[in-house]
Design an enzyme around this catalytic site. Structure first.
Site, PDB file in Angstrom:
ATOM      1  N   LYS A 111       0.539  -1.126  -0.548  1.00 44.69           N
ATOM      2  CA  LYS A 111      -0.188   0.408  -0.289  1.00 44.69           C
ATOM      3  C   LYS A 111       1.005   1.308   0.133  1.00 44.69           C
ATOM      4  O   LYS A 111       1.798   0.923  -0.149  1.00 44.69           O
ATOM      5  CB  LYS A 111      -1.212  -0.139   1.134  1.00 44.69           C
ATOM      6  CG  LYS A 111      -0.588   0.161   2.519  1.00 44.69           C
ATOM      7  CD  LYS A 111      -0.815  -0.216   3.469  1.00 44.69           C
ATOM      8  CE  LYS A 111      -0.202  -0.378   4.832  1.00 44.69           C
ATOM      9  NZ  LYS A 111      -1.393  -1.147   6.116  1.00 44.69           N
ATOM     10  N   ARG A 171     -10.798   0.015  14.902  1.00 44.12           N
ATOM     11  CA  ARG A 171     -10.938   1.064  13.517  1.00 44.12           C
ATOM     12  C   ARG A 171     -12.022   0.597  12.856  1.00 44.12           C
ATOM     13  O   ARG A 171     -13.253   1.278  12.356  1.00 44.12           O
ATOM     14  CB  ARG A 171      -9.117   0.445  12.921  1.00 44.12           C
ATOM     15  CG  ARG A 171      -9.322   1.174  11.533  1.00 44.12           C
ATOM     16  CD  ARG A 171      -7.973   1.781  11.376  1.00 44.12           C
ATOM     17  NE  ARG A 171      -7.364   0.527  10.902  1.00 44.12           N
ATOM     18  CZ  ARG A 171      -5.472   0.031  10.508  1.00 44.12           C
ATOM     19  NH1 ARG A 171      -4.850   0.920  10.390  1.00 44.12           N
ATOM     20  NH2 ARG A 171      -5.480  -0.954  10.280  1.00 44.12           N
ATOM     21  N   HIS A 177      -6.525  -6.739  12.778  1.00 43.34           N
ATOM     22  CA  HIS A 177      -4.990  -6.156  12.980  1.00 43.34           C
ATOM     23  C   HIS A 177      -5.317  -5.585  14.680  1.00 43.34           C
ATOM     24  O   HIS A 177      -5.837  -5.996  15.579  1.00 43.34           O
ATOM     25  CB  HIS A 177      -5.374  -5.394  12.674  1.00 43.34           C
ATOM     26  CG  HIS A 177      -4.346  -4.493  12.019  1.00 43.34           C
ATOM     27  ND1 HIS A 177      -2.723  -4.980  11.627  1.00 43.34           N
ATOM     28  CD2 HIS A 177      -3.944  -3.242  12.257  1.00 43.34           C
ATOM     29  CE1 HIS A 177      -2.257  -3.605  11.224  1.00 43.34           C
ATOM     30  NE2 HIS A 177      -2.379  -3.133  11.858  1.00 43.34           N
ATOM     31  N   ARG A 207       0.960 -10.547   7.175  1.00 46.54           N
ATOM     32  CA  ARG A 207       0.621  -9.649   6.273  1.00 46.54           C
ATOM     33  C   ARG A 207       1.855  -8.882   6.100  1.00 46.54           C
ATOM     34  O   ARG A 207       2.000  -7.989   7.380  1.00 46.54           O
ATOM     35  CB  ARG A 207      -0.487  -8.724   6.757  1.00 46.54           C
ATOM     36  CG  ARG A 207      -1.912 -10.006   6.560  1.00 46.54           C
ATOM     37  CD  ARG A 207      -2.932  -8.938   6.560  1.00 46.54           C
ATOM     38  NE  ARG A 207      -2.820  -7.996   7.866  1.00 46.54           N
ATOM     39  CZ  ARG A 207      -3.666  -8.280   9.123  1.00 46.54           C
ATOM     40  NH1 ARG A 207      -3.591  -9.263   8.763  1.00 46.54           N
ATOM     41  NH2 ARG A 207      -3.905  -7.706  10.087  1.00 46.54           N
ATOM     42  N   TYR A 262      15.775  31.966   4.264  1.00 45.54           N
ATOM     43  CA  TYR A 262      15.106  32.823   4.342  1.00 45.54           C
ATOM     44  C   TYR A 262      14.106  32.920   5.831  1.00 45.54           C
ATOM     45  O   TYR A 262      14.728  32.283   6.312  1.00 45.54           O
ATOM     46  CB  TYR A 262      13.231  32.150   4.053  1.00 45.54           C
ATOM     47  CG  TYR A 262      12.771  31.716   3.391  1.00 45.54           C
ATOM     48  CD1 TYR A 262      12.768  33.365   2.242  1.00 45.54           C
ATOM     49  CD2 TYR A 262      12.729  30.708   2.325  1.00 45.54           C
ATOM     50  CE1 TYR A 262      11.798  32.737   0.611  1.00 45.54           C
ATOM     51  CE2 TYR A 262      12.591  30.709   0.600  1.00 45.54           C
ATOM     52  CZ  TYR A 262      12.111  31.768   0.799  1.00 45.54           C
ATOM     53  OH  TYR A 262      11.431  31.153  -1.486  1.00 45.54           O
ATOM     54  N   CYS A 294      13.694  25.103   2.260  1.00 46.03           N
ATOM     55  CA  CYS A 294      12.899  26.069   1.373  1.00 46.03           C
ATOM     56  C   CYS A 294      12.514  24.760   0.590  1.00 46.03           C
ATOM     57  O   CYS A 294      12.720  24.018   0.640  1.00 46.03           O
ATOM     58  CB  CYS A 294      13.850  26.716  -0.186  1.00 46.03           C
ATOM     59  SG  CYS A 294      14.902  27.767   0.774  1.00 46.03           S
ATOM     60  N   MET A 295      11.273  25.093  -0.075  1.00 47.72           N
ATOM     61  CA  MET A 295      10.082  23.898  -1.304  1.00 47.72           C
ATOM     62  C   MET A 295      11.442  23.163  -1.783  1.00 47.72           C
ATOM     63  O   MET A 295      10.700  22.457  -1.894  1.00 47.72           O
ATOM     64  CB  MET A 295       9.680  24.544  -1.399  1.00 47.72           C
ATOM     65  CG  MET A 295       7.986  23.702  -2.510  1.00 47.72           C
ATOM     66  SD  MET A 295       7.036  24.850  -3.585  1.00 47.72           S
ATOM     67  CE  MET A 295       5.603  26.014  -2.682  1.00 47.72           C
ATOM     68  N   ASP A 296      12.201  23.505  -2.404  1.00 49.92           N
ATOM     69  CA  ASP A 296      13.117  23.131  -3.456  1.00 49.92           C
ATOM     70  C   ASP A 296      14.329  23.156  -2.708  1.00 49.92           C
ATOM     71  O   ASP A 296      15.319  22.095  -4.234  1.00 49.92           O
ATOM     72  CB  ASP A 296      12.436  23.822  -4.680  1.00 49.92           C
ATOM     73  CG  ASP A 296      11.096  23.897  -5.343  1.00 49.92           C
ATOM     74  OD1 ASP A 296      10.829  22.989  -4.898  1.00 49.92           O
ATOM     75  OD2 ASP A 296      11.406  25.462  -5.239  1.00 49.92           O
TER      76      ASP A 296
HETATM   77  C1  LIG Z   1      -0.646  -1.449   6.986  1.00 51.65           C
HETATM   78  C2  LIG Z   1      -1.070  -2.619   7.584  1.00 51.65           C
HETATM   79  C3  LIG Z   1      -0.251  -3.942   7.585  1.00 51.65           C
HETATM   80  C4  LIG Z   1       1.170  -4.476   7.482  1.00 51.65           C
HETATM   81  O1  LIG Z   1       2.042  -3.815   8.325  1.00 51.65           O
HETATM   82  P1  LIG Z   1       3.666  -3.708   9.272  1.00 51.65           P
HETATM   83  O2  LIG Z   1       3.043  -3.198  10.569  1.00 51.65           O
HETATM   84  O3  LIG Z   1       3.739  -2.772   8.441  1.00 51.65           O
HETATM   85  O4  LIG Z   1       3.827  -5.044   8.915  1.00 51.65           O
HETATM   86  C5  LIG Z   1      -0.716  -5.375   7.538  1.00 51.65           C
HETATM   87  N1  LIG Z   1      -1.898  -5.593   8.315  1.00 51.65           N
HETATM   88  C6  LIG Z   1      -2.972  -4.238   8.137  1.00 51.65           C
HETATM   89  C7  LIG Z   1      -4.656  -4.431   7.801  1.00 51.65           C
HETATM   90  C8  LIG Z   1      -3.051  -3.667   7.696  1.00 51.65           C
HETATM   91  O5  LIG Z   1      -3.205  -1.684   7.546  1.00 51.65           O
END
Ligand SMILES: *Cc1c(COP(=O)(O)O)cnc(C)c1O
Length: 392
Positions: free
Chosen positions: A44, A140, A170, A223, A269, A315-317
């Site tokens: 992601k 969540r 999670h 995951r 700046y 700065c920005m850049d």
């Molecule tokens: C982002 C995410 C992960 C990955 O978690 P890490 O700590 O980066 O390994 C796993 N499960 C869910 C639901 C997430 O949103």
């Protein structure tokens, strides 16, 4: 007349992504896991800023079984660019987009029976594969009530339009030394699984931290996000990692201008920085619009293997650094990564910003081109002019 120029390659600022390191991290995790446990590579947010398709490619090559992203858009974008591996969307999608997901063979996350009821008439002969998300304490997204979970199971069992392939949750504290809340969540998850008539094929709970630390929470898939990019889920658990993680992300810019200031001369700046005597000042073509934010004033960067400070406002850049001597313009500065024996880690930048390493790689903006390195060569995935900047 409009002309077709490739863009993003004419500035001397780049992030270098070491795909070999991503592969090694994934292989190490695969080795740690029993053979029947599948590995989702979480790509992601453009692969946590590393490049989604490149990170996905490296992870799949190293043995990842499936991919996970946050939004349907991210999954569709991977499909459009030819990724055929299974993809799970971890966040919420709209029920009216269920047919699109089904057509592209993308697995969605569902946590409301009402969502399935809305998606059903939209599907019109298509079959949507989904995982149910349980809220065991993250607060969540996820099902919390028994009635709702059973209603989802029942509806999915009755309708050909749905395939309930997986169930997951999670953890909120898997990266903390105190494991009591983690244990509570795991217990809650097991209890909720016991409510079901039939447990779906895929059961998964572990992010990186839990995958690395708690074998009892692996079920039959994990995951892997942050650790795949070689970053520790939290500083607390750094000492208990079962294998060394290799950072994949580094950030570099070439000094574009060098000048000698005299006592009293000002920089940037607000004219807030004043030379205390003769000082060599270099200018780097990176600024807050690249995600190198103003709070990083005072942070050090590496030049010829030594640490030198950023002086004056960012700065920005562009931003300025104080050099120990007059170096040649064109000399590479490393803002994140190694030069010789010196190293500025993502964690160092996170500590400076009082945030987590996850945020650092994500915040380096898309204006910074990513250059991909693997097997000792710098590989050009989409950059016709890579040769110009690929080597330090
Ligand atoms: C982002 C995410 C992960 C990955 O978690 P890490 O700590 O980066 O390994 C796993 N499960 C869910 C639901 C997430 O949103």
């Amino acid at each position: 007349m409009a002309m077709d120029y490739p863009t993003g390659f004419y500035r001397d600022t780049w992030a270098e992504i070491n795909l070999d390191h991503i592969k090694e991290n994934v292989k190490s995790m695969k080795k740690l896991l029993p053979g029947d446990v599948k590995l989702f590579a979480v790509v992601k947010a453009n692969g946590y800023g590393h490049g989604d398709i490149q990170a996905a490619g490296a992870a799949l090559e190293a043995g990842a079984d499936c991919l996970a992203v946050a939004f349907l858009d991210e999954a569709l974008s991977l499909r459009q660019r030819g990724i055929e591996a299974p993809i799970l969307v971890l966040g919420a999608s709209r029920p009216e987009d269920a047919p699109l997901a089904a057509s592209a063979d993308i697995t969605l996350t569902v946590f409301q029976v009402n969502w399935l009821e809305k998606a059903l008439p939209c599907l019109q002969g298509k079959r949507l594969t989904f995982h149910v998300k349980l809220d065991t304490g993250m607060g969540r997204i996820g099902v919390r009530e028994k009635d709702e979970l059973l209603a989802i199971e029942k509806l999915a069992g009755r309708e050909d339009a749905f395939e309930l392939q997986g169930i997951y949750t999670h953890f909120a504290t898997a990266d903390e030394l105190d494991d009591s809340y983690f244990r509570e969540q795991l217990g809650r998850f097991r209890e909720m699984l016991s409510w079901l008539g039939k447990v779906p094929e895929m059961v998964h709970t572990s992010n990186s931290a839990a995958s690395l630390r708690f074998p009892e929470a692996r079920f039959n898939a994990v995951r892997m996000g942050i650790s795949m990019y070689g970053l520790t889920p939290s500083p607390e658990i750094e000492h208990e990692l079962p294998f060394p993680l290799k950072e994949a992300f580094s950030l570099h810019a070439r000094i574009v201008h060098v000048k000698k200031l005299q006592k009293g001369d000002k920089v940037s700046y607000g004219a807030t920085y004043e030379a205390e005597g003769d000082e060599w000042i270099g200018t780097l073509p990176i600024g807050y619009a690249d995600g190198w934010i103003r709070r990083l004033q005072g942070q050090e960067v590496l030049v010829n293997g030594s640490r030198v400070p950023i002086v004056g406002r960012i700065c920005m850049d562009q931003c300025m650094i104080r050099l120990p001597y007059g170096v040649e313009p064109g000399t590479a500065a490393t803002l994140i990564g190694a030069q010789g024996d010196s190293m500025i880690s993502v964690n160092e930048i996170a500590a400076k910003l009082e945030t987590i390493n996850y945020e650092v790689t994500c915040m380096i903006s898309s204006r910074v081109p990513r250059v991909y390195k693997q097997e000792e060569k710098t590989v050009d995935l989409n950059n016709p002019l890579l040769g110009k900047q690929g080597k330090l």
